[in-house]
Design a protein around this motif. Sequence first.
Motif, short mmCIF file in Angstrom:
data_model
loop_
_atom_site.label_atom_id
_atom_site.label_comp_id
_atom_site.label_asym_id
_atom_site.label_seq_id
_atom_site.Cartn_x
_atom_site.Cartn_y
_atom_site.Cartn_z
N CYS A 1 33.76 0.56 -9.31
CA CYS A 1 34.17 1.80 -8.62
C CYS A 1 35.48 1.57 -7.88
CB CYS A 1 33.11 2.22 -7.59
SG CYS A 1 31.47 2.43 -8.26
N LYS A 2 36.35 2.57 -8.00
CA LYS A 2 37.66 2.50 -7.35
C LYS A 2 38.16 3.91 -7.07
CE LYS A 2 41.83 -0.07 -7.71
NZ LYS A 2 42.96 -0.46 -8.43
N ASP A 3 38.78 4.12 -5.94
CA ASP A 3 39.38 5.42 -5.60
C ASP A 3 38.40 6.57 -5.76
OD1 ASP A 3 41.77 4.06 -5.18
OD2 ASP A 3 42.40 4.30 -7.27
N GLY B 1 0.81 -1.21 0.00
CA GLY B 1 0.00 0.00 0.00
C GLY B 1 0.85 1.26 0.00
N ALA B 2 2.13 1.12 -0.21
CA ALA B 2 3.05 2.26 -0.27
C ALA B 2 4.27 1.80 -1.07
CB ALA B 2 3.48 2.69 1.13
N SER B 3 4.99 2.76 -1.65
CA SER B 3 6.10 2.36 -2.51
C SER B 3 7.32 1.94 -1.68
CB SER B 3 6.45 3.48 -3.49
OG SER B 3 6.80 4.63 -2.80
N SER B 4 8.23 1.23 -2.35
CA SER B 4 9.44 0.71 -1.71
C SER B 4 10.14 1.84 -0.95
CB SER B 4 10.42 0.22 -2.77
OG SER B 4 9.78 -0.49 -3.78
N ALA B 5 10.48 1.61 0.28
CA ALA B 5 11.13 2.67 1.04
C ALA B 5 12.44 2.17 1.65
CB ALA B 5 10.20 3.21 2.11
N ALA B 6 12.38 1.18 2.53
CA ALA B 6 13.61 0.70 3.17
C ALA B 6 14.55 0.09 2.14
CB ALA B 6 13.28 -0.32 4.25
N SER B 7 13.99 -0.62 1.16
CA SER B 7 14.86 -1.24 0.14
C SER B 7 15.45 -0.18 -0.78
CB SER B 7 14.10 -2.30 -0.66
OG SER B 7 12.95 -1.74 -1.27
N ALA B 8 14.70 0.90 -1.01
CA ALA B 8 15.23 2.00 -1.83
C ALA B 8 16.36 2.71 -1.06
CB ALA B 8 14.13 2.98 -2.18
N ALA B 9 16.15 2.94 0.22
CA ALA B 9 17.19 3.57 1.05
C ALA B 9 18.44 2.69 1.08
CB ALA B 9 16.67 3.79 2.47
N ASN B 10 18.23 1.39 1.20
CA ASN B 10 19.35 0.46 1.22
C ASN B 10 20.15 0.53 -0.08
OD1 ASN B 10 20.71 -2.05 2.32
ND2 ASN B 10 19.89 -2.83 0.39
N ALA B 11 19.43 0.59 -1.20
CA ALA B 11 20.11 0.67 -2.49
C ALA B 11 20.90 1.98 -2.62
CB ALA B 11 19.10 0.55 -3.62
N ALA B 12 20.34 3.06 -2.09
CA ALA B 12 21.04 4.35 -2.14
C ALA B 12 22.33 4.28 -1.32
CB ALA B 12 20.13 5.47 -1.62
N ILE B 13 22.26 3.63 -0.17
CA ILE B 13 23.46 3.44 0.67
C ILE B 13 24.51 2.62 -0.10
CG2 ILE B 13 24.32 2.26 2.76
CD1 ILE B 13 22.67 4.42 3.85
N PHE B 14 24.08 1.52 -0.71
CA PHE B 14 25.03 0.67 -1.45
C PHE B 14 25.68 1.44 -2.61
CE2 PHE B 14 23.48 -4.00 -0.61
CZ PHE B 14 23.53 -3.78 0.75
N HIS B 15 24.86 2.21 -3.33
CA HIS B 15 25.36 2.98 -4.49
C HIS B 15 26.45 3.95 -4.03
CE1 HIS B 15 24.52 5.37 -8.36
NE2 HIS B 15 25.22 6.22 -7.65
N MET B 16 26.13 4.75 -3.03
CA MET B 16 27.08 5.77 -2.56
C MET B 16 28.30 5.14 -1.88
SD MET B 16 26.47 8.71 -3.51
CE MET B 16 25.76 10.32 -3.33
N ARG B 17 28.07 4.10 -1.09
CA ARG B 17 29.18 3.42 -0.41
C ARG B 17 30.18 2.89 -1.43
NH1 ARG B 17 27.58 -2.26 1.54
NH2 ARG B 17 27.91 -2.51 -0.70
N ASP B 18 29.67 2.23 -2.48
CA ASP B 18 30.58 1.65 -3.47
C ASP B 18 31.31 2.74 -4.24
OD1 ASP B 18 29.87 -0.81 -2.59
OD2 ASP B 18 28.67 -1.36 -4.34
N TRP B 19 30.57 3.80 -4.59
CA TRP B 19 31.19 4.90 -5.33
C TRP B 19 32.31 5.54 -4.49
CZ3 TRP B 19 27.83 9.64 -7.33
CH2 TRP B 19 28.59 10.42 -8.19
N LEU C 1 33.81 4.30 -1.61
CA LEU C 1 34.80 3.43 -0.97
C LEU C 1 35.28 2.28 -1.86
CD1 LEU C 1 33.12 3.22 2.58
CD2 LEU C 1 34.83 4.86 1.77
N GLY C 2 34.64 2.10 -3.04
CA GLY C 2 35.06 1.05 -3.97
C GLY C 2 34.07 -0.11 -3.99
N SER C 3 33.84 -0.65 -5.20
CA SER C 3 32.92 -1.79 -5.32
C SER C 3 33.71 -3.09 -5.15
CB SER C 3 32.20 -1.75 -6.67
OG SER C 3 33.13 -1.68 -7.74
N ALA C 4 32.99 -4.18 -4.93
CA ALA C 4 33.64 -5.46 -4.62
C ALA C 4 34.47 -5.95 -5.81
CB ALA C 4 32.57 -6.50 -4.26
N GLU C 5 35.63 -6.45 -5.50
CA GLU C 5 36.54 -7.01 -6.51
C GLU C 5 35.85 -8.14 -7.27
OE1 GLU C 5 40.06 -6.50 -8.27
OE2 GLU C 5 39.59 -5.40 -6.43
N GLY C 6 35.98 -8.16 -8.58
CA GLY C 6 35.45 -9.27 -9.37
C GLY C 6 33.95 -9.21 -9.62
#
Length: 326
Positions: free
Chosen positions: A286-288, A234-252, A254-259
């Motif tokens: 993502c690196k450096d 009854g409402a749009s994705s919220a916690a999963s969207a926030a989680n994806a935003a964290i992953f996107h910025m974190r990887d950008w 601090l670097g994405s996983a090797e391989g």
Amino acid sequence: MKSPVRVAITGAAGQISYSLLFRIAAGEMLGPDQPVILQMLEITPALGALKGVAMELDDCAFPLLAGMVCTDDANVAFKDADYALLVGARPRGPGMERKDLLEANAAIFSAQGKAINDNASKDIKVLVVGNPANTNALIAQRNAPDIDPRQFTAMTRLDHNRAMTQLAQKTDKTINDVKNLVIWGNHSSTQYPDIHHTTVDGTDAMSLIDQAWYENDFIPTVQQRGAAIIDARGASSAASAANAAIFHMRDWALGSAEGDWVSMGVYSDGSYGIEKGLIYSFPCVCKDGDWSIVQGVELNEFSTGKMKATEEELQQERDAVSHLLP
Ligand code: NAX
């Protein structure tokens, strides 16, 4: 301890931000040794609700939360910002055509692009979450001529995460076994989730599933997942969207996983024949503190057709607001 960085978040009293802000302040985005100052932007009528969110952030006593700003002035919110998460957007109202929605958001994102240009750090990393995310990112970028266009990105990480889970569940594995998946194109129902290069526990994913499941089940499930969440919750994705935003910025940052690859809506340099200047989701590493588009991914006719269709939608969205683009 490092000196604090400034993180601007728009739509800060909304439902995605209610999950996002607390995780940023807990260090999940920029690391456990990086203090943050949250610079939160809302429209004037939502400032009361935003105050409540800020009170709750205070009450968490987060060691990394070095300061907070609550404002309805974009020039204040983006002042010296090192990161910006543009979450607030105009939702589609009753009777609103797609073109009206694009125009309403173009007004918001052009003003915010200008405010970023005039006030933020020239090295700012911008993630647009608010829909239509890719075109909103394009509009903000075009209004920020003094900032490298590569610093404006749009979120397709939620689609990427959704696709990983669908494939892991189908093959009775975990998401830790799934590598090198791609979301191509627009964050919309034309996006193309591609598993032709994906491996599951080291095995080629396409050899583990049949083409009919891929075309008739997997792709539509990922494309329509947002609507399925709205139906169920009854409402749009919220916690999963926030989680994806964290992953996107974190990887950008601090670097994405090797391989492995991540999917990011980024400024097209013409890779894979996609029109230069569109904000299009590509496989990235993502690196450096920088991202790059993975080159040399082989494409069959099925893939190029789907990639073209989602590119055409992005061109149409851009053309619908072209009179508002500088
Ligand atoms: P909410 O409506 O709960 O919150 C949005 C907030 O933005 C509101 O508090 C509103 O007052 C504020 N706002 C509106 N205009 C603003 C402006 N000009 N400046 C600052 N704040 C402004 O929506 P929520 O569920 O948090 O979703 C936010 C956006 O994310 C929507 O556009 C939504 O469509 C989009 N999504 C994008 C996703 C993606 O994968 N890229 C997935 C989730 C989500 O659907």
